[in-house]
Design a protein around this motif. Structure first.
Motif, PDB file in Angstrom:
ATOM      1  N   ALA A 198       0.837  -1.204   0.000  1.00 42.30           N
ATOM      2  CA  ALA A 198       0.000   0.000   0.000  1.00 42.30           C
ATOM      3  C   ALA A 198       0.869   1.250   0.000  1.00 42.30           C
ATOM      4  O   ALA A 198       0.575   2.219  -0.703  1.00 42.30           O
ATOM      5  N   ALA A 199       1.951   1.230   0.774  1.00 39.14           N
ATOM      6  CA  ALA A 199       2.852   2.384   0.814  1.00 39.14           C
ATOM      7  C   ALA A 199       3.467   2.631  -0.560  1.00 39.14           C
ATOM      8  O   ALA A 199       3.590   3.784  -0.988  1.00 39.14           O
ATOM      9  N   CYS A 200       3.827   1.576  -1.268  1.00 38.70           N
ATOM     10  CA  CYS A 200       4.379   1.729  -2.616  1.00 38.70           C
ATOM     11  C   CYS A 200       3.364   2.382  -3.554  1.00 38.70           C
ATOM     12  O   CYS A 200       3.732   3.167  -4.424  1.00 38.70           O
ATOM     13  N   GLY A 201       2.095   2.066  -3.380  1.00 34.16           N
ATOM     14  CA  GLY A 201       1.045   2.664  -4.198  1.00 34.16           C
ATOM     15  C   GLY A 201       0.878   4.150  -3.973  1.00 34.16           C
ATOM     16  O   GLY A 201       0.255   4.837  -4.781  1.00 34.16           O
ATOM     17  N   LEU A 202       1.448   4.681  -2.901  1.00 31.64           N
ATOM     18  CA  LEU A 202       1.348   6.106  -2.580  1.00 31.64           C
ATOM     19  C   LEU A 202       2.590   6.887  -2.998  1.00 31.64           C
ATOM     20  O   LEU A 202       2.670   8.092  -2.781  1.00 31.64           O
ATOM     21  N   LEU A 203       3.548   6.186  -3.608  1.00 23.05           N
ATOM     22  CA  LEU A 203       4.772   6.841  -4.066  1.00 23.05           C
ATOM     23  C   LEU A 203       4.591   7.451  -5.449  1.00 23.05           C
ATOM     24  O   LEU A 203       3.837   6.933  -6.282  1.00 23.05           O
ATOM     25  N   ALA A 204       5.318   8.530  -5.707  1.00 20.98           N
ATOM     26  CA  ALA A 204       5.369   9.104  -7.053  1.00 20.98           C
ATOM     27  C   ALA A 204       6.060   8.092  -7.967  1.00 20.98           C
ATOM     28  O   ALA A 204       6.927   7.326  -7.514  1.00 20.98           O
ATOM     29  N   PRO A 205       5.691   8.048  -9.235  1.00 24.32           N
ATOM     30  CA  PRO A 205       6.277   7.048 -10.139  1.00 24.32           C
ATOM     31  C   PRO A 205       7.811   7.058 -10.157  1.00 24.32           C
ATOM     32  O   PRO A 205       8.431   5.996 -10.109  1.00 24.32           O
ATOM     33  N   GLU A 206       8.428   8.239 -10.197  1.00 24.21           N
ATOM     34  CA  GLU A 206       9.887   8.310 -10.249  1.00 24.21           C
ATOM     35  C   GLU A 206      10.514   7.767  -8.966  1.00 24.21           C
ATOM     36  O   GLU A 206      11.564   7.128  -8.996  1.00 24.21           O
ATOM     37  N   SER A 207       9.879   8.018  -7.841  1.00 31.83           N
ATOM     38  CA  SER A 207      10.400   7.535  -6.555  1.00 31.83           C
ATOM     39  C   SER A 207      10.297   6.017  -6.478  1.00 31.83           C
ATOM     40  O   SER A 207      11.221   5.350  -6.006  1.00 31.83           O
ATOM     41  N   ARG A 208       9.183   5.476  -6.944  1.00 26.38           N
ATOM     42  CA  ARG A 208       8.996   4.022  -6.951  1.00 26.38           C
ATOM     43  C   ARG A 208      10.032   3.365  -7.872  1.00 26.38           C
ATOM     44  O   ARG A 208      10.649   2.364  -7.517  1.00 26.38           O
ATOM     45  N   GLU A 209      10.250   3.943  -9.053  1.00 22.90           N
ATOM     46  CA  GLU A 209      11.230   3.395  -9.987  1.00 22.90           C
ATOM     47  C   GLU A 209      12.638   3.438  -9.395  1.00 22.90           C
ATOM     48  O   GLU A 209      13.384   2.461  -9.489  1.00 22.90           O
ATOM     49  N   GLN A 210      12.993   4.572  -8.797  1.00 26.52           N
ATOM     50  CA  GLN A 210      14.312   4.716  -8.202  1.00 26.52           C
ATOM     51  C   GLN A 210      14.514   3.702  -7.074  1.00 26.52           C
ATOM     52  O   GLN A 210      15.572   3.090  -6.946  1.00 26.52           O
ATOM     53  N   LEU A 211      13.493   3.513  -6.264  1.00 29.02           N
ATOM     54  CA  LEU A 211      13.561   2.571  -5.147  1.00 29.02           C
ATOM     55  C   LEU A 211      13.799   1.144  -5.639  1.00 29.02           C
ATOM     56  O   LEU A 211      14.648   0.425  -5.110  1.00 29.02           O
ATOM     57  N   THR A 212      13.069   0.737  -6.659  1.00 30.26           N
ATOM     58  CA  THR A 212      13.230  -0.633  -7.165  1.00 30.26           C
ATOM     59  C   THR A 212      14.564  -0.803  -7.879  1.00 30.26           C
ATOM     60  O   THR A 212      15.175  -1.868  -7.789  1.00 30.26           O
ATOM     61  N   GLU A 213      15.047   0.240  -8.558  1.00 30.73           N
ATOM     62  CA  GLU A 213      16.363   0.157  -9.203  1.00 30.73           C
ATOM     63  C   GLU A 213      17.477   0.065  -8.169  1.00 30.73           C
ATOM     64  O   GLU A 213      18.378  -0.754  -8.297  1.00 30.73           O
ATOM     65  N   ASP A 214      17.404   0.927  -7.142  1.00 29.58           N
ATOM     66  CA  ASP A 214      18.444   0.933  -6.109  1.00 29.58           C
ATOM     67  C   ASP A 214      18.470  -0.378  -5.323  1.00 29.58           C
ATOM     68  O   ASP A 214      19.540  -0.906  -5.034  1.00 29.58           O
ATOM     69  N   GLY A 215      17.278  -0.878  -4.975  1.00 28.22           N
ATOM     70  CA  GLY A 215      17.201  -2.100  -4.181  1.00 28.22           C
ATOM     71  C   GLY A 215      17.274  -3.368  -4.987  1.00 28.22           C
ATOM     72  O   GLY A 215      17.439  -4.451  -4.439  1.00 28.22           O
ATOM     73  N   LYS A 216      17.139  -3.241  -6.297  1.00 32.62           N
ATOM     74  CA  LYS A 216      17.137  -4.396  -7.203  1.00 32.62           C
ATOM     75  C   LYS A 216      16.132  -5.469  -6.754  1.00 32.62           C
ATOM     76  O   LYS A 216      16.369  -6.667  -6.914  1.00 32.62           O
ATOM     77  N   THR A 217      15.041  -5.002  -6.150  1.00 33.77           N
ATOM     78  CA  THR A 217      13.953  -5.879  -5.714  1.00 33.77           C
ATOM     79  C   THR A 217      12.639  -5.153  -5.954  1.00 33.77           C
ATOM     80  O   THR A 217      12.619  -3.942  -6.213  1.00 33.77           O
ATOM     81  N   PRO A 218      11.516  -5.855  -5.842  1.00 38.48           N
ATOM     82  CA  PRO A 218      10.221  -5.194  -5.972  1.00 38.48           C
ATOM     83  C   PRO A 218      10.066  -4.087  -4.924  1.00 38.48           C
ATOM     84  O   PRO A 218      10.708  -4.107  -3.865  1.00 38.48           O
ATOM     85  N   CYS A 219       9.211  -3.158  -5.209  1.00 38.20           N
ATOM     86  CA  CYS A 219       9.029  -1.973  -4.375  1.00 38.20           C
ATOM     87  C   CYS A 219       8.768  -2.315  -2.910  1.00 38.20           C
ATOM     88  O   CYS A 219       9.403  -1.746  -2.018  1.00 38.20           O
TER      89      CYS A 219
END
Length: 144
Positions: free
Chosen positions: A57-78
């Motif tokens: 649910a928290a991931c659904g409240l993120l801006a698209p760029e923030s969600r993308e950056q998070l998944t790229e940095d963590g190399k895992t799902p949001c």
């Protein structure tokens, strides 16, 4: 009549213009409150989702760029990447500042940045700590 406007008509025109000016001033001054409330509610939903450990649910409240950056940095799902950040999950809103389509919300434990999109307010950064000498905040979660 040679272009002269009757006195009664001038008075009505002045009254109408005064009313329009007053409405514009009141609307401009009051427009911030609904945006502040919207930003406060969005940040509240985000921190409540973190407190409930509902990272999806928290991931659904993120801006698209923030969600993308998070998944790229963590190399895992949001949701997994968000869980690993261990962001502060609760705290009452102390202050909200809205500047156009951007907002900053300070809670007891965190500073959250938001942007207003067509679908509503979204979190762009969280886990933010102010830096000395007016340097930008350092944030655990941030967009590109």
């Amino acid at each position: 009549m040679g272009g002269r406007v009757p006195r009664r008509r001038r008075a009505l025109t002045r009254t109408a213009l005064g009313a329009l000016l007053a409405a514009a001033v009141l609307t401009g001054c009051g427009a911030t409150a609904p945006r502040e409330d919207g930003a406060r509610r969005a940040a509240g939903r985000f921190t409540a989702a973190l407190a409930a450990r509902d990272f999806g649910a928290a991931c659904g409240l993120l801006a698209p760029e923030s969600r993308e950056q998070l998944t790229e940095d963590g190399k895992t799902p949001c949701d997994r990447a968000l869980r690993s950040l261990e962001l502060p999950s609760a705290g009452g809103a102390r202050a909200v500042e809205v500047h156009g389509r951007q907002a900053l919300l300070r809670t007891d434990d965190d500073t959250v940045f938001l942007s207003q999109f067509d679908g509503g307010w979204r979190v762009t950064a969280a886990g933010c700590v102010p830096q000395p000498d007016d340097l930008p905040y350092r944030c655990s979660l941030k967009g590109a």
